[in-house]
Design an enzyme around this catalytic site. Sequence first.
Site, PDB file in Angstrom:
ATOM      1  N   PRO A 157       0.841  -1.209   0.000  1.00 35.09           N
ATOM      2  CA  PRO A 157       0.000   0.000   0.000  1.00 35.09           C
ATOM      3  C   PRO A 157       0.872   1.254   0.000  1.00 35.09           C
ATOM      4  O   PRO A 157       1.792   1.364   0.801  1.00 35.09           O
ATOM      5  CB  PRO A 157      -0.770  -0.110   1.321  1.00 35.09           C
ATOM      6  CG  PRO A 157       0.085  -0.994   2.190  1.00 35.09           C
ATOM      7  CD  PRO A 157       0.776  -1.942   1.258  1.00 35.09           C
ATOM      8  N   MET A 158       0.592   2.172  -0.901  1.00 31.71           N
ATOM      9  CA  MET A 158       1.382   3.410  -0.950  1.00 31.71           C
ATOM     10  C   MET A 158       0.497   4.618  -1.214  1.00 31.71           C
ATOM     11  O   MET A 158      -0.080   4.761  -2.301  1.00 31.71           O
ATOM     12  CB  MET A 158       2.473   3.299  -2.024  1.00 31.71           C
ATOM     13  CG  MET A 158       3.648   2.458  -1.544  1.00 31.71           C
ATOM     14  SD  MET A 158       4.891   2.218  -2.809  1.00 31.71           S
ATOM     15  CE  MET A 158       4.048   1.085  -3.898  1.00 31.71           C
ATOM     16  N   THR A 159       0.396   5.452  -0.215  1.00 25.03           N
ATOM     17  CA  THR A 159      -0.371   6.696  -0.310  1.00 25.03           C
ATOM     18  C   THR A 159       0.191   7.560  -1.425  1.00 25.03           C
ATOM     19  O   THR A 159       1.400   7.771  -1.491  1.00 25.03           O
ATOM     20  CB  THR A 159      -0.256   7.470   1.023  1.00 25.03           C
ATOM     21  OG1 THR A 159      -0.954   6.715   2.005  1.00 25.03           O
ATOM     22  CG2 THR A 159      -0.843   8.858   0.936  1.00 25.03           C
ATOM     23  N   HIS A 175      -5.380  -1.292   8.148  1.00 24.53           N
ATOM     24  CA  HIS A 175      -4.088  -0.676   8.469  1.00 24.53           C
ATOM     25  C   HIS A 175      -3.964  -0.549   9.988  1.00 24.53           C
ATOM     26  O   HIS A 175      -4.510   0.372  10.584  1.00 24.53           O
ATOM     27  CB  HIS A 175      -4.007   0.695   7.799  1.00 24.53           C
ATOM     28  CG  HIS A 175      -2.633   1.297   7.791  1.00 24.53           C
ATOM     29  ND1 HIS A 175      -1.603   0.874   8.603  1.00 24.53           N
ATOM     30  CD2 HIS A 175      -2.109   2.313   7.035  1.00 24.53           C
ATOM     31  CE1 HIS A 175      -0.519   1.595   8.355  1.00 24.53           C
ATOM     32  NE2 HIS A 175      -0.799   2.474   7.411  1.00 24.53           N
ATOM     33  N   GLY A 176      -3.224  -1.497  10.564  1.00 28.63           N
ATOM     34  CA  GLY A 176      -3.031  -1.468  12.023  1.00 28.63           C
ATOM     35  C   GLY A 176      -1.605  -1.092  12.396  1.00 28.63           C
ATOM     36  O   GLY A 176      -1.157  -1.447  13.494  1.00 28.63           O
ATOM     37  N   ALA A 177      -0.897  -0.412  11.495  1.00 27.15           N
ATOM     38  CA  ALA A 177       0.553  -0.224  11.663  1.00 27.15           C
ATOM     39  C   ALA A 177       0.952   1.249  11.715  1.00 27.15           C
ATOM     40  O   ALA A 177       0.112   2.147  11.678  1.00 27.15           O
ATOM     41  CB  ALA A 177       1.273  -0.913  10.493  1.00 27.15           C
ATOM     42  N   HIS A 178       2.262   1.462  11.838  1.00 30.39           N
ATOM     43  CA  HIS A 178       2.963   2.728  11.560  1.00 30.39           C
ATOM     44  C   HIS A 178       2.564   3.909  12.437  1.00 30.39           C
ATOM     45  O   HIS A 178       2.804   5.054  12.071  1.00 30.39           O
ATOM     46  CB  HIS A 178       2.796   3.123  10.078  1.00 30.39           C
ATOM     47  CG  HIS A 178       3.286   2.076   9.127  1.00 30.39           C
ATOM     48  ND1 HIS A 178       3.080   2.123   7.770  1.00 30.39           N
ATOM     49  CD2 HIS A 178       3.978   0.929   9.329  1.00 30.39           C
ATOM     50  CE1 HIS A 178       3.624   1.049   7.187  1.00 30.39           C
ATOM     51  NE2 HIS A 178       4.161   0.309   8.127  1.00 30.39           N
ATOM     52  N   TYR A 214      -0.571   4.882  13.283  1.00 28.19           N
ATOM     53  CA  TYR A 214      -1.901   5.460  13.013  1.00 28.19           C
ATOM     54  C   TYR A 214      -2.925   4.907  14.015  1.00 28.19           C
ATOM     55  O   TYR A 214      -2.549   4.216  14.963  1.00 28.19           O
ATOM     56  CB  TYR A 214      -2.295   5.207  11.554  1.00 28.19           C
ATOM     57  CG  TYR A 214      -1.388   5.956  10.602  1.00 28.19           C
ATOM     58  CD1 TYR A 214      -1.491   7.339  10.470  1.00 28.19           C
ATOM     59  CD2 TYR A 214      -0.391   5.304   9.888  1.00 28.19           C
ATOM     60  CE1 TYR A 214      -0.634   8.037   9.628  1.00 28.19           C
ATOM     61  CE2 TYR A 214       0.470   5.997   9.041  1.00 28.19           C
ATOM     62  CZ  TYR A 214       0.339   7.374   8.922  1.00 28.19           C
ATOM     63  OH  TYR A 214       1.188   8.077   8.103  1.00 28.19           O
ATOM     64  N   GLN A 241      -6.795  -0.896   1.314  1.00 26.98           N
ATOM     65  CA  GLN A 241      -6.256  -0.805   2.680  1.00 26.98           C
ATOM     66  C   GLN A 241      -7.079   0.227   3.449  1.00 26.98           C
ATOM     67  O   GLN A 241      -7.027   1.427   3.161  1.00 26.98           O
ATOM     68  CB  GLN A 241      -4.779  -0.380   2.687  1.00 26.98           C
ATOM     69  CG  GLN A 241      -4.227  -0.471   4.115  1.00 26.98           C
ATOM     70  CD  GLN A 241      -2.869   0.169   4.317  1.00 26.98           C
ATOM     71  OE1 GLN A 241      -2.653   1.321   3.947  1.00 26.98           O
ATOM     72  NE2 GLN A 241      -1.954  -0.555   4.925  1.00 26.98           N
TER      73      GLN A 241
HETATM   74  C1  LIG Z   1       5.131   6.793  -1.143  1.00 27.40           C
HETATM   75  C2  LIG Z   1       4.825   5.782  -0.076  1.00 27.40           C
HETATM   76  C3  LIG Z   1       3.582   5.772   0.510  1.00 27.40           C
HETATM   77  C4  LIG Z   1       3.273   4.825   1.502  1.00 27.40           C
HETATM   78  N1  LIG Z   1       1.989   4.751   2.003  1.00 27.40           N
HETATM   79  C5  LIG Z   1       1.623   3.735   2.807  1.00 27.40           C
HETATM   80  C6  LIG Z   1       0.262   3.518   3.164  1.00 27.40           C
HETATM   81  O1  LIG Z   1      -0.659   4.219   2.724  1.00 27.40           O
HETATM   82  N2  LIG Z   1      -0.019   2.484   3.991  1.00 27.40           N
HETATM   83  C7  LIG Z   1       0.964   1.666   4.482  1.00 27.40           C
HETATM   84  O2  LIG Z   1       0.654   0.741   5.256  1.00 27.40           O
HETATM   85  N3  LIG Z   1       2.253   1.836   4.136  1.00 27.40           N
HETATM   86  C8  LIG Z   1       2.609   2.811   3.297  1.00 27.40           C
HETATM   87  N4  LIG Z   1       3.911   2.915   2.861  1.00 27.40           N
HETATM   88  C9  LIG Z   1       4.898   1.880   3.232  1.00 27.40           C
HETATM   89  C10 LIG Z   1       4.960   0.815   2.119  1.00 27.40           C
HETATM   90  O3  LIG Z   1       3.756   0.061   2.056  1.00 27.40           O
HETATM   91  C11 LIG Z   1       6.109  -0.175   2.346  1.00 27.40           C
HETATM   92  O4  LIG Z   1       5.928  -0.861   3.550  1.00 27.40           O
HETATM   93  C12 LIG Z   1       7.465   0.521   2.344  1.00 27.40           C
HETATM   94  O5  LIG Z   1       7.595   1.399   1.242  1.00 27.40           O
HETATM   95  C13 LIG Z   1       8.599  -0.497   2.310  1.00 27.40           C
HETATM   96  O6  LIG Z   1       8.566  -1.223   1.110  1.00 27.40           O
HETATM   97  P1  LIG Z   1       9.650  -0.893  -0.075  1.00 27.40           P
HETATM   98  O7  LIG Z   1      10.973  -0.882   0.610  1.00 27.40           O
HETATM   99  O8  LIG Z   1       9.473  -2.031  -1.034  1.00 27.40           O
HETATM  100  O9  LIG Z   1       9.295   0.445  -0.642  1.00 27.40           O
HETATM  101  C14 LIG Z   1       4.256   3.886   1.910  1.00 27.40           C
HETATM  102  C15 LIG Z   1       5.526   3.927   1.323  1.00 27.40           C
HETATM  103  C16 LIG Z   1       5.816   4.841   0.321  1.00 27.40           C
HETATM  104  C17 LIG Z   1       7.176   4.804  -0.339  1.00 27.40           C
END
Ligand SMILES: Cc1cc2nc3c(=O)[nH]c(=O)nc-3n(C[C@H](O)[C@H](O)[C@H](O)COP(=O)(O)O)c2cc1C
Length: 366
Positions: free
Chosen positions: A25-27, A169-172, A174, A102
């Site tokens: 997932p990537m915002t 999304h139970g992580a990071h 939030y 997500q």
């Molecule tokens: C631009 C961006 C946006 C992200 N947004 C979210 C998100 O919305 N939800 C989430 O759980 N993690 C988010 N992450 C974390 C990613 O899901 C992932 O765990 C992290 O980038 C590590 O993976 P990678 O090394 O392959 O990039 C984001 C990461 C990036 C780079």
Amino acid sequence: MNVHPLFQPYHLKTLQLKNRIVMAPMTRSFSPGGVPTQNVADYYDRRATGEVGLIISEGTVVNRPASSNDLAIPHFFGEKALLGWKAVIDRVHADGGAMAPQLWHMGVVAPKDASWRPAAPFEGPSGLVAPGKIGGVAMTLRDIADTIAAFADAAAQAWRLGFDAVEIHGAHGYLIDQFFWHPTNQRTDGYGGKTLAERTRFAVELIQAVRKATSPDFPIAFRISQWKLQDYTARLATTPEEMEAWLTPLAQAGVNIFHCSQRRFWDPEFPGSDLNFAGWAKKLTGQSTITVGSIGLSGDFIAAFQGEASKPSSLDELLRRFNRGDFDLVAVGRALLADADWARKINEGRLSELRGFSKSALATLS
Ligand SMILES: Cc1cc2nc3c(=O)[nH]c(=O)nc-3n(C[C@H](O)[C@H](O)[C@H](O)COP(=O)(O)O)c2cc1C
């Protein structure tokens, strides 16, 4: 490097995946007013066409007045936003992909744009965003019940629209993680407590509600992390016993897949074993797990946000762990953001065509 094992199908309940590659997932903040546009559908569809097994959407917020801290983050409620998501899932399915939204509530995490505030105050278990730092108001029991209902409604919509699974999304750091983490959960009622097991109650009730609102066959993934954006060194579980006390109630409540977020998938979780987070979660709960963190890239994503470029890197260590049975699925973030065809190139051995990642890739939805 024999990547063949990563391209074996995966089945769980109603989820049928053609391979083990998951888009993390990537915002992206490309959904003005919370409505995913045609560009968003095209963006995800390019990953389905590029042979990603399961696409997990960017975090998409549930129906609470202050669940989002950014106007361009997509909603997972309301007619217009859900129509946008319907267009996304239909495109992804038409090209043979599978997808889970997500579902997200940010709790009391402040917006990047400090001049903007939603109509209602940000809400969290105790209003604390970090130790001693107020970011919003403490949720009442009514707020908690309504938030659980909002997650259940969103999951029911995902099921109704035809998504293949849902991720919570139970992580990071939030909202849900704010309940797990003691410095941000100082409640003295049944949603707080000294032990991590006690602080799982909010998540447990939320997962139970999601299960009830969908079906026994609908896969529920749940994203967890030790680290928080408020503190990258924070740890919820410092021993396997604590991790078991944290994850067992979540599995019993209905989680089928634990998505174990690490910055670097090769980091061991506890001393005395090289098992990573996903390895331990699978061993302790018996559920499927997803690993993530710098797969196929030389540097981690926090360094990337600070401007460091990452180069393509070998998948040998990932494959060693995968072949040992440590996890079932592997999530790829930035490498897939930089290159929609990453999975296809890996499958076809086109390694010289792989691209690195630099922060400039975030500027567009390509
Ligand atoms: C631009 C961006 C946006 C992200 N947004 C979210 C998100 O919305 N939800 C989430 O759980 N993690 C988010 N992450 C974390 C990613 O899901 C992932 O765990 C992290 O980038 C590590 O993976 P990678 O090394 O392959 O990039 C984001 C990461 C990036 C780079």
